[in-house]
Motif scaffolding. Structure first.
Motif, mmCIF file in Angstrom:
data_model
loop_
_atom_site.group_PDB
_atom_site.id
_atom_site.type_symbol
_atom_site.label_atom_id
_atom_site.label_comp_id
_atom_site.label_asym_id
_atom_site.label_seq_id
_atom_site.Cartn_x
_atom_site.Cartn_y
_atom_site.Cartn_z
ATOM 1 N N TYR A 737 16.185 3.688 -7.264
ATOM 2 C CA TYR A 737 16.118 3.751 -5.809
ATOM 3 C C TYR A 737 15.028 2.801 -5.305
ATOM 4 N N PRO A 738 15.254 1.510 -5.330
ATOM 5 C CA PRO A 738 14.209 0.540 -4.970
ATOM 6 C C PRO A 738 13.740 0.659 -3.523
ATOM 7 N N GLY A 739 14.632 1.109 -2.656
ATOM 8 C CA GLY A 739 14.253 1.247 -1.248
ATOM 9 C C GLY A 739 13.143 2.260 -1.046
ATOM 10 N N ILE A 740 13.121 3.281 -1.907
ATOM 11 C CA ILE A 740 12.093 4.319 -1.790
ATOM 12 C C ILE A 740 10.720 3.747 -2.135
ATOM 13 N N LYS A 741 10.658 2.942 -3.188
ATOM 14 C CA LYS A 741 9.399 2.322 -3.589
ATOM 15 C C LYS A 741 8.856 1.438 -2.465
ATOM 16 N N ILE A 742 9.725 0.650 -1.874
ATOM 17 C CA ILE A 742 9.317 -0.239 -0.774
ATOM 18 C C ILE A 742 8.807 0.592 0.406
ATOM 19 N N PHE A 743 9.524 1.668 0.731
ATOM 20 C CA PHE A 743 9.143 2.519 1.858
ATOM 21 C C PHE A 743 7.769 3.162 1.629
ATOM 22 N N LEU A 744 7.554 3.729 0.443
ATOM 23 C CA LEU A 744 6.294 4.409 0.157
ATOM 24 C C LEU A 744 5.111 3.444 0.170
ATOM 25 N N ASP A 745 5.303 2.278 -0.425
ATOM 26 C CA ASP A 745 4.234 1.268 -0.419
ATOM 27 C C ASP A 745 3.915 0.838 1.012
ATOM 28 N N ASP A 746 4.969 0.672 1.799
ATOM 29 C CA ASP A 746 4.787 0.244 3.182
ATOM 30 C C ASP A 746 4.113 1.341 4.014
ATOM 31 N N ALA A 747 4.434 2.604 3.699
ATOM 32 C CA ALA A 747 3.824 3.725 4.419
ATOM 33 C C ALA A 747 2.313 3.741 4.205
ATOM 34 N N VAL A 748 1.891 3.470 2.968
ATOM 35 C CA VAL A 748 0.455 3.429 2.666
ATOM 36 C C VAL A 748 -0.195 2.248 3.377
ATOM 37 N N LYS A 749 0.464 1.100 3.341
ATOM 38 C CA LYS A 749 -0.106 -0.101 3.976
ATOM 39 C C LYS A 749 -0.258 0.106 5.487
ATOM 40 N N GLN A 750 0.774 0.648 6.109
ATOM 41 C CA GLN A 750 0.708 0.854 7.552
ATOM 42 C C GLN A 750 -0.363 1.872 7.917
ATOM 43 N N ALA A 751 -0.496 2.929 7.104
ATOM 44 C CA ALA A 751 -1.520 3.935 7.374
ATOM 45 C C ALA A 751 -2.922 3.339 7.236
ATOM 46 N N LYS A 752 -3.085 2.434 6.268
ATOM 47 C CA LYS A 752 -4.374 1.755 6.120
ATOM 48 C C LYS A 752 -4.665 0.872 7.323
ATOM 49 N N ASP A 753 -3.652 0.156 7.770
ATOM 50 C CA ASP A 753 -3.834 -0.762 8.901
ATOM 51 C C ASP A 753 -4.083 -0.019 10.212
ATOM 52 N N LYS A 754 -3.297 1.052 10.439
ATOM 53 C CA LYS A 754 -3.370 1.761 11.725
ATOM 54 C C LYS A 754 -4.357 2.927 11.722
ATOM 55 N N VAL A 767 -5.304 9.402 8.682
ATOM 56 C CA VAL A 767 -5.575 9.428 7.238
ATOM 57 C C VAL A 767 -6.920 8.729 6.983
ATOM 58 N N PRO A 768 -8.031 9.361 7.369
ATOM 59 C CA PRO A 768 -9.350 8.729 7.185
ATOM 60 C C PRO A 768 -9.708 8.546 5.722
ATOM 61 N N GLU A 769 -9.066 9.323 4.843
ATOM 62 C CA GLU A 769 -9.391 9.235 3.412
ATOM 63 C C GLU A 769 -9.095 7.849 2.833
ATOM 64 N N LEU A 770 -8.196 7.108 3.470
ATOM 65 C CA LEU A 770 -7.826 5.795 2.945
ATOM 66 C C LEU A 770 -8.988 4.803 2.992
ATOM 67 N N SER A 771 -9.968 5.054 3.854
ATOM 68 C CA SER A 771 -11.118 4.153 3.943
ATOM 69 C C SER A 771 -12.346 4.724 3.242
ATOM 70 N N SER A 772 -12.156 5.814 2.493
ATOM 71 C CA SER A 772 -13.282 6.438 1.796
ATOM 72 C C SER A 772 -13.753 5.569 0.636
ATOM 73 N N SER A 773 -15.043 5.676 0.329
ATOM 74 C CA SER A 773 -15.593 4.962 -0.827
ATOM 75 C C SER A 773 -15.319 5.726 -2.118
ATOM 76 N N ASN A 774 -14.819 6.956 -1.985
ATOM 77 C CA ASN A 774 -14.542 7.802 -3.143
ATOM 78 C C ASN A 774 -13.100 7.595 -3.617
ATOM 79 N N PHE A 775 -12.924 7.261 -4.897
ATOM 80 C CA PHE A 775 -11.593 6.960 -5.437
ATOM 81 C C PHE A 775 -10.639 8.143 -5.279
ATOM 82 N N MET A 776 -11.126 9.354 -5.579
ATOM 83 C CA MET A 776 -10.265 10.533 -5.492
ATOM 84 C C MET A 776 -9.807 10.756 -4.048
ATOM 85 N N GLN A 777 -10.724 10.537 -3.093
ATOM 86 C CA GLN A 777 -10.360 10.691 -1.690
ATOM 87 C C GLN A 777 -9.318 9.659 -1.271
#
Length: 870
Positions: A737-754, A767-777
């Protein structure tokens, strides 16, 4: 008496506060714990010291000779945490607003600034107090210079004080000799490497005897113990460098006028505004300035007579927007539904200066509430907080024009799940209110906040693209949830008691069997006692020792259960005990006089938009074990009714298919095939009709795990396979299901950007955790970014379906009623002759709640109990 100056090591105290206090954020998402801790430490010590002058020194990020020297030896310093770094400029802004002198200079660290200022001020006859968390500054202590080192423990500040004599008593060396001592023992917190193998005690002993590292080096052969003698020779260059790093400059060239540091009134209007913005409510009492709330309060009026109350109500009836607060007396800490006699009165606001309270003493509550219901009719906008809890006092027509500020604020910041009107006042109107107020005053503030915040909240919802979500889903949902709470669900109390008794018998039997196998009686519910029995007395392998004893957590015991029957019994014992305490005994406490449980459904708690259930939590009824499912047998319809249960089939996977646009997954759903068997066939390269049950179960775990951003480790745990095998499953899944991989990666990228994830209906999940200095966060943030658009969209679809079902049942004047919502499931108590119509309504409203690329489908059953219908 000599004048006194207090010098504060800015970064050091900020750092101490940051790690000493739990994380705090204001409504704008700014981390504030370091600033709050710094201010508390500073104000506490200023109260004690009562100085005439104050200066705070900060490091400048430009390289100093210490940076360069250390980098030559060991690369770069450990970077400051992002959550702390963002607080530094705000801290400086706060200090400037308080009129406090800040000093920072390129090429010099704060230590050097403090050292130079302390010597300069001491030479001018002043008493000096230096506040720092860095013990390096002990070298500056004299009879006139005091070093104060604060420690923050569990939110409380403790302080150690050092004059020169105190340094000598504590470390057996003079302040200047302390430099040499640090050169030997090092200090990792201050990037001083020291001499490997020499600790604090050995360093103190050497410097006490030889007074300097140079003299100690000359007598290296005499040093004790022998390893110290060898180390100082082998690492002499490191010792010399460490001394240079430890030594603080006391004669730097500074442009500093002592009068610029003279203290005035630090509690200024500018500082008051900043403290409000940062939400430091506990510190506002120190200010004498009047904030915006006082101006509002000047407009509060309490009706002095019945005639005045009637006049206020008449004026309110003409208003276009009306803020309302129904309040109860503080002494009556009961829900509004507990009885009208508990109500203390009503507050109304229909203008910036029209803020009134009508207490029960001026108009009988029954009449007042009757007038309030009439008042709610008409085209006006009725703005209230927690509308569901006060809805019984309004006319049904309010549904078309009401505004609940709590729900609006929740949509704008769903990470905060405990909203009160005080939060809205602060965030939307810059009003920071007192924690304790008289009932009438508090009600006036609530009514005013409801009135004044409606417009800015609407503007922000429109700007965020969530106004339609608010008006067409969230506000109508309030009325659906109100109806469901009023309806309640019937419970057979006697059956529930019998169920509890049966559990008690099984619990007692298991208890005896566990004791017999253990060879003694003990408290099975005590992790400490259980750990000793299992891993010491019985000698089971695989125990994990912690600071408080052996871990007996479920994941530990589940791994042991297949090999040790006693562990399997302990796990069963825990399950039964949980069923009895939480459900058999717990549910009984919530059965009302009408024989029904009227639980609460909450729409402002979960970050994803899902509805939650409390008092009691009916969404957590066990479904995995048969004995747990049996609890549903006690939930029964009234005589003449039957339960109709409708459950969405794989709604989140269907939403994923739509959002990802993956052709393979969409086609599979359109062909109405077994989605898990199709996935197994493609992932494991097995013909569809030859897929084994195990392969299907594994594929099902992958299908649902992908929705939640599952890792190879998580999947390996779920399926009891190696991490490598799990990684291969996931890799092959994404290949299928390649479309799912593209969608999930894009969801993370957009959340980081926005900074947020968004559902199909526009719901945002920050999703403030995306900018955390902590890897687990950050990893958690990535999973949230993947899942929120899916789970949030599914939640929105369910809400649309609930509203549609409830509205059709009511508009059709049917006896049938919606009584429960559990995740993807709706339960209707249907009048027997209406059952077929109810099924039709459920099918139409649930399957047509959204138009997706794949069909929404439901499973539907009827029965004389929730167990039968499920």
């Amino acid at each position: 008496m000599a004048e006194k100056i207090v010098l504060i090591d800015g970064h050091s105290i900020l750092n101490r506060a940051f790690f000493g206090l739990p994380d705090l954020t204001n409504s704008e998402g700014l981390h504030t714990n370091a600033i709050y801790g710094f201010l508390n430490i500073m104000l506490k010590l200023l109260d004690e010291e009562k100085p005439e002058y104050l200066t705070v020194a900060f490091d400048v990020h430009a390289p100093t000779f210490r940076h360069q020297m250390y980098e030559e030896y060991k690369g770069t310093r450990k970077p400051m945490a992002d959550e702390l770094r963002q607080q530094v400029p705000v801290m400086k802004e706060v200090l400037r607003s308080m009129g406090i002198r800040i000093i920072e200079q390129e090429g010099l660290e704060a230590d050097d600034l403090l050292g130079t200022l302390s010597k300069r001020c001491e030479s001018e006859g002043m008493d000096v107090t230096i506040i720092s968390g860095d013990r390096d500054l002990l070298q500056l202590a004299t009879d006139k210079v005091k070093i104060r080192i604060p420690k923050t423990k569990q939110g409380r500040t403790e302080v150690e004080d050092y004059y020169a004599a105190d340094v000598k008593e504590r470390y057996q060396v003079t302040p200047l000799e302390f430099i040499d001592m640090k050169a030997l023992m090092g200090d990792t917190s201050d990037n001083i490497p020291g001499v490997p193998g020499i600790g604090e005690k050995t360093a103190a002993k050497i410097i006490t005897e030889y007074h300097s590292i140079e003299n100690a080096y000359q007598h290296a052969g005499e040093l004790k113990p022998p390893r110290a003698s060898k180390a100082i020779v082998e690492y002499w260059d490191m010792a010399v460098m460490s001394k240079k790093l430890a030594a603080i400059c006391v004669d730097a060239s500074l442009d500093y006028d002592i009068e610029s540091a003279r203290l005035g009134n630090i509690f200024t209007e500018e500082a008051y505004t900043l403290f409000q913005k940062l939400q430091f409510k506990n510190l506002l009492s120190r200010f004498e300035v009047k904030g915006p709330s006082h101006a509002v309060e000047d407009s509060f009026r309490t009706a002095g007579s019945r005639e005045e109350a009637e006049r206020i109500l008449e004026e309110a009836s003409e208003a276009e927007t009306l803020g309302v607060a129904v309040f109860r007396r503080t002494a009556e800490a009961l829900p509004l539904f507990a009885g009208e006699a508990r109500i203390g009165g009503v507050a109304l606001c229909f203008g910036e200066k029209e803020i009134y309270c009508i207490p029960e003493e001026k108009m009988e509550i029954a009449e007042l509430l009757e007038k309030l219901e009439k008042l709610s009719a008409g085209p006006k906008t009725l703005s209230v907080f927690h509308l569901k809890e006060t809805m019984k006092y309004f006319t049904p027509s309010v549904k078309d024009n009401c505004f609940d500020g709590i729900i609006a604020a929740y949509l704008l910041n769903p990470l905060k799940n405990d909203y009160g009107f005080e939060d809205v006042a602060r965030e939307q109107l810059d009003l920071l209110l007192e924690e304790k107020m008289e009932d009438e005053k508090k009600a006036c503030y609530e009514a005013y906040t409801a009135y004044a915040s409606a417009a800015p909240l609407q503007d922000k919802l429109e700007e965020a693209g969530m106004w339609k979500l608010f008006k067409e889903i969230e506000m109508p949902l309030v009325f659906t949830l109100f109806d469901m709470e009023q309806n309640g669900v019937r419970v057979e109390a006697d059956e529930l008691k019998d169920y509890g008794n049966r559990l008690a018998v099984q619990i007692s039997r298991l208890e005896q069997e566990i004791w017999q196998e253990a060879g003694e009686e003990f408290n099975i519910n005590s992790p400490k006692q259980l750990g000793v029995i299992l891993f010491e007395k019985m000698g089971l392998k695989g125990g994990k020792k912690t600071k408080t004893g052996y871990s007996t957590a479920a994941d530990v015991l589940e791994k042991l259960a297949p090999d040790y029957p006693v562990v399997a019994k302990i796990l069963e014992y825990r399950q039964l005990a949980k069923l009895k305490s939480t459900y058999a005994d717990g549910l009984a406490a919530f059965i009302s006089e009408d024989g029904r449980i009227h639980g609460k459904f909450n729409q402002t708690i979960t970050a994803t938009g899902r509805i939650s259930s409390t008092e009691p939590n009916l969404q957590n009824i066990p479904v995995r074990m048969e004995l747990g499912r049996l609890i549903r047998k006690v939930f029964v319809p009234e005589e003449g009714f039957v339960f109709v249960d409708a459950d969405y089939s794989q709604i989140e996977l269907r939403v994923l298919a739509h959002c990802s646009g993956d052709k393979q997954l969409i086609e599979a759903y359109r062909e109405e095939k077994d989605i898990h068997r199709i996935t197994a066939s493609q992932v494991f390269h097995t013909p569809f009709d030859q897929v084994t049950d195990l392969q299907r179960r594994n594929a099902k775990a992958v299908n649902f795990g992908i929705v939640y951003g599952i890792s190879s480790f998580g999947l390996s745990q779920d399926l009891s396979i190696t991490r490598k095998e799990a990684a291969q499953y996931i890799e092959q899944y994404f290949h299928t299901y390649p479309g799912i991989k593209i969608f999930l990666d894009d969801a993370v990228k957009q959340a980081k950007d926005k900074g947020y994830a968004v559902t199909l209906f526009g719901r945002r999940r920050p999703v403030p955790e995306l900018s955390s200095s902590n890897f687990m966060q950050r990893s958690f943030g990535e999973r949230v970014a993947m899942n929120s658009p899916i789970q949030g969209t599914a939640a929105d679809i369910m809400k649309i379906a609930m509203i549609g079902v409830n509205d059709r049942l009511k508009s059709g004047n049917m006896k049938s009623r919606l009584v429960l919502q559990v995740h993807d499931e709706l339960l209707v108590e249907a009048w027997e002759s209406e059952a077929e119509e109810v099924k039709k309504i459920l099918k139409e409203e649930m399957e047509q709640a959204a138009s997706l690329a794949v069909p929404l489908e439901i499973d539907m059953h009827t029965g004389k109990s929730w167990y039968e219908a499920k």
